[in-house]
Design an enzyme around this catalytic site. Sequence first.
Site, mmCIF file in Angstrom:
data_model
loop_
_atom_site.group_PDB
_atom_site.id
_atom_site.type_symbol
_atom_site.label_atom_id
_atom_site.label_comp_id
_atom_site.label_asym_id
_atom_site.label_seq_id
_atom_site.Cartn_x
_atom_site.Cartn_y
_atom_site.Cartn_z
ATOM 1 N N LYS A 57 35.396 87.027 38.006
ATOM 2 C CA LYS A 57 35.364 87.374 39.423
ATOM 3 C C LYS A 57 35.629 86.149 40.280
ATOM 4 C CE LYS A 57 31.007 88.948 38.924
ATOM 5 N NZ LYS A 57 30.907 88.134 37.725
ATOM 6 N N GLU B 29 24.018 92.113 26.547
ATOM 7 C CA GLU B 29 23.200 90.982 27.027
ATOM 8 C C GLU B 29 22.046 91.458 27.914
ATOM 9 O OE1 GLU B 29 24.130 88.818 30.507
ATOM 10 O OE2 GLU B 29 26.190 89.549 30.606
ATOM 11 N N LYS C 214 16.208 82.834 32.754
ATOM 12 C CA LYS C 214 17.610 83.074 32.393
ATOM 13 C C LYS C 214 17.938 82.097 31.271
ATOM 14 C CE LYS C 214 22.194 82.389 34.386
ATOM 15 N NZ LYS C 214 22.919 82.018 35.621
ATOM 16 N N SER D 224 30.217 77.200 33.382
ATOM 17 C CA SER D 224 29.266 77.974 32.590
ATOM 18 C C SER D 224 29.338 77.613 31.107
ATOM 19 C CB SER D 224 29.557 79.459 32.759
ATOM 20 O OG SER D 224 28.723 80.201 31.898
ATOM 21 N N ALA D 225 28.154 77.578 30.498
ATOM 22 C CA ALA D 225 28.076 77.373 29.044
ATOM 23 C C ALA D 225 28.733 78.526 28.290
ATOM 24 C CB ALA D 225 26.618 77.225 28.621
ATOM 25 N N ASP D 226 28.990 79.643 28.982
ATOM 26 C CA ASP D 226 29.684 80.770 28.328
ATOM 27 C C ASP D 226 31.039 80.320 27.785
ATOM 28 O OD1 ASP D 226 27.590 82.295 29.269
ATOM 29 O OD2 ASP D 226 28.784 83.434 30.718
ATOM 30 N N VAL E 120 25.696 85.494 28.481
ATOM 31 C CA VAL E 120 26.791 85.735 27.535
ATOM 32 C C VAL E 120 26.733 84.717 26.391
ATOM 33 C CG1 VAL E 120 29.316 85.635 27.265
ATOM 34 C CG2 VAL E 120 28.306 86.889 29.186
HETATM 35 N N1 PSU Z 1 28.542 87.823 35.896
HETATM 36 C C1 PSU Z 1 28.148 89.039 36.316
HETATM 37 N N2 PSU Z 1 26.888 89.452 36.078
HETATM 38 C C2 PSU Z 1 26.010 88.679 35.387
HETATM 39 C C3 PSU Z 1 26.452 87.393 34.913
HETATM 40 C C4 PSU Z 1 27.710 87.019 35.189
HETATM 41 O O1 PSU Z 1 28.911 89.756 36.942
HETATM 42 O O2 PSU Z 1 24.866 89.091 35.197
HETATM 43 C C5 PSU Z 1 25.507 86.572 34.092
HETATM 44 C C6 PSU Z 1 25.903 86.627 32.605
HETATM 45 O O3 PSU Z 1 24.715 86.659 31.842
HETATM 46 C C7 PSU Z 1 26.610 85.307 32.393
HETATM 47 C C8 PSU Z 1 25.816 84.414 33.319
HETATM 48 O O4 PSU Z 1 26.578 84.863 31.068
HETATM 49 O O5 PSU Z 1 25.596 85.212 34.472
HETATM 50 C C9 PSU Z 1 26.557 83.154 33.667
HETATM 51 O O6 PSU Z 1 25.677 82.293 34.308
HETATM 52 P P1 PSU Z 1 26.026 80.737 34.442
HETATM 53 O O7 PSU Z 1 27.273 80.728 35.310
HETATM 54 O O8 PSU Z 1 24.834 80.132 35.085
HETATM 55 O O9 PSU Z 1 26.312 80.258 33.056
HETATM 56 MN MN MN Z 2 26.448 77.218 35.971
#
Ligand code: PSU
Ligand code: MN
Length: 306
Positions: free
Chosen positions: A162, A27, A89, A143-145, A109
């Site tokens: 984490k 990524e 992002k 997260s959308a992940d 992700v």
């Molecule tokens: N966790 C990490 N490092 C990162 C991310 C998550 O330790 O760089 C990034 C990844 O790209 C993950 C995104 O998909 O943050 C999640 O962001 P959000 O919670 O806004 O979906």
């Molecule tokens: Mn989020």
Amino acid sequence: MNLNKYLEISQEVKEALAKNKPIVALESTIISHGMPYPQNVETALKVESIIRENGAIPATIAILKGKLKVGLSTEEIDYLGKKGLEVTKASRRDIPAILATKGDGATTVASTMIIANLADIKVFATGGIGGVHRGAEHTMDISADLEELAMTDVAVVCAGAKSILDIGLTLEFLETKGVPVIGYQTKELPAFYTRKSGFSVDYKIDTPEEIAELLKAKWDIGLKGGAVIANPIPEEFAMDFDLITNAINNAVKEAEENGIKGKQSTPFLLSKVKDITEGKSLIANIELVYNNAKLACGIAKKYVTL
Ligand code: PSU
Ligand code: MN
């Protein structure tokens, strides 16, 4: 579907696809938003060379000038690393606007999974996935992940979740959505900076080959979605539990006080944790990415033979 209009696969990755060589997707939000310059670029380039040394082809993914790029040049990686937080992002919802405006986007992700899948790449290595944030019962910050893992057929090798996240709720969400969470040689979900979290994974699997067999079985019988392969940080780079717990708690408090929300949340927390630990968390983060890349190679190498 007119994919050619949008998708641009590098020559190296195209050849690897044609010859059914193992490929590992990477990524780019981790480059632009996950780490500071220049460590971000150094890490992104080194992870590619580790993948090559381990017998696979790296495919770093991003959106550049309105194209979904699979396989970046050194210059393109350097560009994303230098621009850092100025790059958008890009998660699932951001992709259409970035394509329409011919912009750039660093893929999370979720969006890396989408683009890898379009290119028919099934294994993806990263550091950490997004999840259910602490306090999500009020903020709805999930997260959308996680939704992507439920619907897109790509396996994500990471170092667990984490504790800037609510690990328990993240696991509940993945269970509801039918996403297998596999511990590589561990029964306990690792917590990114540490090998332990206090939460169990669904299955402990001890070899990359068996993980590849699991993926093959899942997709052969038409079960949609990915899998989380949780790989503990190597012992020698794991952080002290109390030190990191304290740092994360302070970072979460500071984010609340400053009203940090939405897509700013994860990058803000990561950068605060790094400052509070005087850079120790960044070293751990870099090492666990290398470790995940190696495991992803093992899985990808077996998967192409199945
Ligand atoms: N966790 C990490 N490092 C990162 C991310 C998550 O330790 O760089 C990034 C990844 O790209 C993950 C995104 O998909 O943050 C999640 O962001 P959000 O919670 O806004 O979906
Ligand atoms: Mn989020």
